[in-house]
Design an enzyme around this catalytic site. Structure first.
Site, PDB file in Angstrom:
ATOM      1  N   SER A   1       0.697  -1.357   0.062  1.00  0.00           N
ATOM      2  CA  SER A   1      -0.140   0.206   0.036  1.00  0.00           C
ATOM      3  C   SER A   1       0.753   1.051  -0.209  1.00  0.00           C
ATOM      4  CB  SER A   1      -1.054  -0.024   1.141  1.00  0.00           C
ATOM      5  OG  SER A   1      -0.226  -0.097   2.369  1.00  0.00           O
TER       6      SER A   1
ATOM      7  N   THR B   1     -41.342  24.241  -8.144  1.00  0.00           N
ATOM      8  CA  THR B   1     -41.501  22.947  -7.445  1.00  0.00           C
ATOM      9  C   THR B   1     -41.658  22.100  -8.756  1.00  0.00           C
ATOM     10  OG1 THR B   1     -43.819  23.115  -7.102  1.00  0.00           O
ATOM     11  CG2 THR B   1     -42.325  23.885  -5.307  1.00  0.00           C
ATOM     12  N   HIS B   2     -41.189  20.704  -8.652  1.00  0.00           N
ATOM     13  CA  HIS B   2     -41.419  19.823  -9.977  1.00  0.00           C
ATOM     14  C   HIS B   2     -41.093  20.529 -11.184  1.00  0.00           C
ATOM     15  CE1 HIS B   2     -44.472  17.769  -7.241  1.00  0.00           C
ATOM     16  NE2 HIS B   2     -44.805  18.897  -6.776  1.00  0.00           N
TER      17      HIS B   2
ATOM     18  N   SER C   1     -17.171  24.220 -27.939  1.00  0.00           N
ATOM     19  CA  SER C   1     -17.372  22.850 -28.512  1.00  0.00           C
ATOM     20  C   SER C   1     -16.035  22.956 -29.689  1.00  0.00           C
ATOM     21  CB  SER C   1     -18.576  22.855 -29.045  1.00  0.00           C
ATOM     22  OG  SER C   1     -18.671  21.941 -30.304  1.00  0.00           O
TER      23      SER C   1
ATOM     24  N   LYS D   1     -21.167  27.132 -29.077  1.00  0.00           N
ATOM     25  CA  LYS D   1     -21.355  26.710 -27.741  1.00  0.00           C
ATOM     26  C   LYS D   1     -20.500  27.419 -26.750  1.00  0.00           C
ATOM     27  CE  LYS D   1     -23.328  23.450 -26.703  1.00  0.00           C
ATOM     28  NZ  LYS D   1     -23.366  22.034 -27.156  1.00  0.00           N
TER      29      LYS D   1
ATOM     30  N   ASN E   1     -19.852  26.068 -23.038  1.00  0.00           N
ATOM     31  CA  ASN E   1     -20.513  24.922 -22.207  1.00  0.00           C
ATOM     32  C   ASN E   1     -20.177  25.030 -20.608  1.00  0.00           C
ATOM     33  OD1 ASN E   1     -21.271  23.757 -24.401  1.00  0.00           O
ATOM     34  ND2 ASN E   1     -19.721  22.483 -24.845  1.00  0.00           N
TER      35      ASN E   1
ATOM     36  N   TYR F   1      -8.890  -6.475  13.395  1.00  0.00           N
ATOM     37  CA  TYR F   1      -8.193  -6.084  12.130  1.00  0.00           C
ATOM     38  C   TYR F   1      -7.982  -7.070  11.286  1.00  0.00           C
ATOM     39  CZ  TYR F   1      -4.894  -4.203   8.587  1.00  0.00           C
ATOM     40  OH  TYR F   1      -4.405  -3.660   7.524  1.00  0.00           O
TER      41      TYR F   1
ATOM     42  N   GLN G   1      -7.223  -2.050   4.631  1.00  0.00           N
ATOM     43  CA  GLN G   1      -6.342  -1.159   4.046  1.00  0.00           C
ATOM     44  C   GLN G   1      -6.668  -0.526   2.772  1.00  0.00           C
ATOM     45  OE1 GLN G   1      -2.112  -2.645   3.446  1.00  0.00           O
ATOM     46  NE2 GLN G   1      -2.651  -2.941   1.298  1.00  0.00           N
TER      47      GLN G   1
ATOM     48  N   LYS H   1      -8.263   3.437   2.552  1.00  0.00           N
ATOM     49  CA  LYS H   1      -7.309   4.731   2.338  1.00  0.00           C
ATOM     50  C   LYS H   1      -7.553   5.251   0.849  1.00  0.00           C
ATOM     51  CE  LYS H   1      -4.205   3.118   5.440  1.00  0.00           C
ATOM     52  NZ  LYS H   1      -5.072   1.965   5.514  1.00  0.00           N
TER      53      LYS H   1
END
Ligand code: ARG
Length: 461
Positions: A27, A159-160, A281, A287, A289, A321, A326, A329
């Protein structure tokens, strides 16, 4: 077995480790990130060992200076880590023994890698939590700043994804401020559980040597030591908890980003990103973006993935353990990096937005967004809410049929729907009125939003 192939644990082994196994189990290529914390923990541990007379003062001195040299060398890139070193803990211990000889072999007294790795990660995460907390605070400040600059801007709330009611843009922005404020609190609460000193739990049972865990904790600035050695070496709940808090935080950022992406479309034109925060683009010349916002949205999935990876890795793990741990991480490091990267650019992005106030206003004034205000108007005139709702529903339908807005209707037309309508109905059709009449606590009335903004600025949270 050749001397070179020997491991610190090879006493009970006759043969050497297969190279494939060394590579598979290593590791060090990712946990080397913990080197500073590993050395910091070892320095405290060795001071404690000497104070308790478990090792001699002269050995302490040798170990301390050896570790400090190793730290410098790692920082300068002089120390190369190899898969056969297994992990950062063994790599540093090996380098120490190579440098100072026998005394180096006393460092690992009264501890195990199992409590050591938990300590390292806790020290690391404690540091990162502080930095991330500050970054969240900066984003909150930027949101409040933007809210202050858009004091008068009104937009339709949805809403919606259907136009609902007009709201103040600062109200919208401060909604995110509140969400991030809770995220900051969550990270703070997570810090409390990270900030516990596990060293001295040894492999799983503690040690028979007369160590002083409280002293080590004090040296490392931990307010508490873990209370159960088995718990200390087996759980990574504090990591999962952090990644969960990070997931919620990312979710909040992604929702804001999603709105910006929609708002920046030609269909909405509520907001424009500056050139610096957009990309073009390769084929379509027109474009512009919103890639930054899209990537923050996309990276949210990555952080969720890390959370699921951690929870799944820990599911049904037998005490205590197991090497599976391991695997904690990489998802943790990736979450920290992703989150910090997103917070940094999100804050910058806020300074690169231009809200199209006229467009927002125009949009807020159409689509019957003040229909609820007409209902509340009738309620104030004594009409039961359900009846008022039905009346205004029919009014909206009538307007749709006649291709009209409500303020195009004459008073006579209004009266056909309910005799309680008076001239004053027209005032409640305006967006400004609609916003400013929402004075219930937490509502969007300018007066309330500005008060909240003032409280935030003064730290009266
Ligand atoms: N590299 C290991 C990890 O990250 C350190 C602990 C190893 N302990 C052991 N008993 N092999 O979990």
């Amino acid at each position: 077995m050749s001397e070179k192939k020997k491991k610190p644990w090879s006493g009970r082994f006759r043969g050497a480790t297969d190279t494939l196994v060394e590579e598979f189990t290593a590791s060090v290529h990712f946990d080397k990130r913990l080197y500073r914390y590993d050395i910091e923990g070892s320095l405290a541990h060795v001071r404690m060992l000497a104070r308790q007379k478990i090792i001699a003062k002269k050995d302490e001195k040798l170990i301390v200076s050896g570790l400090k040299e190793i730290l410098k060398d790692i920082e300068k890139g002089y120390l190369v880590f190899r898969p056969e070193d297994e992990d950062i803990h063994m790599a540093i211990e090996k380098a120490l023994i190579e440098r100072i000889g026998e005394a180096g072999g006393k460092l690992h007294t009264g501890r195990s890698r199992n409590d050591q790795v938990s300590l390292d990660v806790r020290l690391y995460l404690r540091d990162e939590l502080r930095q991330i907390g500050e970054m969240v605070a900066h984003v909150k400040t930027a949101l409040a700043g933007l809210a202050g600059a858009e004091e008068k801007t009104i937009l339709p709330g949805y809403t919606h994804m259907q136009k609902a009611q007009p709201v103040l843009l600062p109200h919208y922005l401060l909604a995110y401020w509140e969400m991030l404020d809770r995220d900051e609190q969550r990270l703070g609460e997570c810090h409390e559980r990270v900030n516990v000193m596990p060293l001295g739990s040894a492999a799983l049972a503690g040690t028979s040597l007369p160590i002083d865990r409280e002293y080590t904790a004090r040296l490392l600035g931990f307010p508490r030591v873990s209370r159960n050695s088995m718990d200390a070496v087996s759980d990574r709940d504090f990591i999962a908890e952090f990644v969960f808090a990070a997931s919620l935080l990312m979710m909040h950022l992604s929702r804001f980003c999603e709105d910006l992406i929609i708002w920046s479309t030609d269909e909405f034109r509520f907001v424009e990103f500056s050139d610096a925060f957009t990309t073009g683009s390769s084929i379509m010349p027109q474009k512009k973006n919103p890639d930054v916002a899209e990537l923050i949205r996309g990276k949210t999935g990555r952080v969720y993935g890390n959370l699921v990876a951690l929870l799944t890795m820990m599911k049904s793990l037998p005490m205590t353990y197991n090497r599976d741990l391991q695997e904690d991480k990489e998802p943790l490091f990736d979450t920290v990096d992703t989150l910090k990267g997103c917070l940094r650019i999100f804050r910058e992005m806020l300074g690169n937005l231009k809200f199209n106030r006229d467009r927002m206003w125009e949009s807020a004034s159409t689509g019957f967004s003040t229909a609820t205000d007409v209902v509340e108007y009738l309620v104030r005139k004594g009409v039961p809410f359900r009846e008022a709702h039905a009346v205004v529903g029919r009014l909206v339908l009538h307007c749709i049929d006649k291709d009209k807005d409500m303020d195009d209707l004459t008073l006579e037309e209004f009266r056909k729907f309910h005799r309680r309508f008076g001239k004053d109905v027209y005032t409640c059709l305006g967006v400004e009125h609609a916003v400013n009449s929402k004075r219930s606590p937490g509502g969007t009335a300018r007066e309330l939003v500005l008060k909240r903004l003032k409280d935030i600025a003064e730290g009266k949270i």
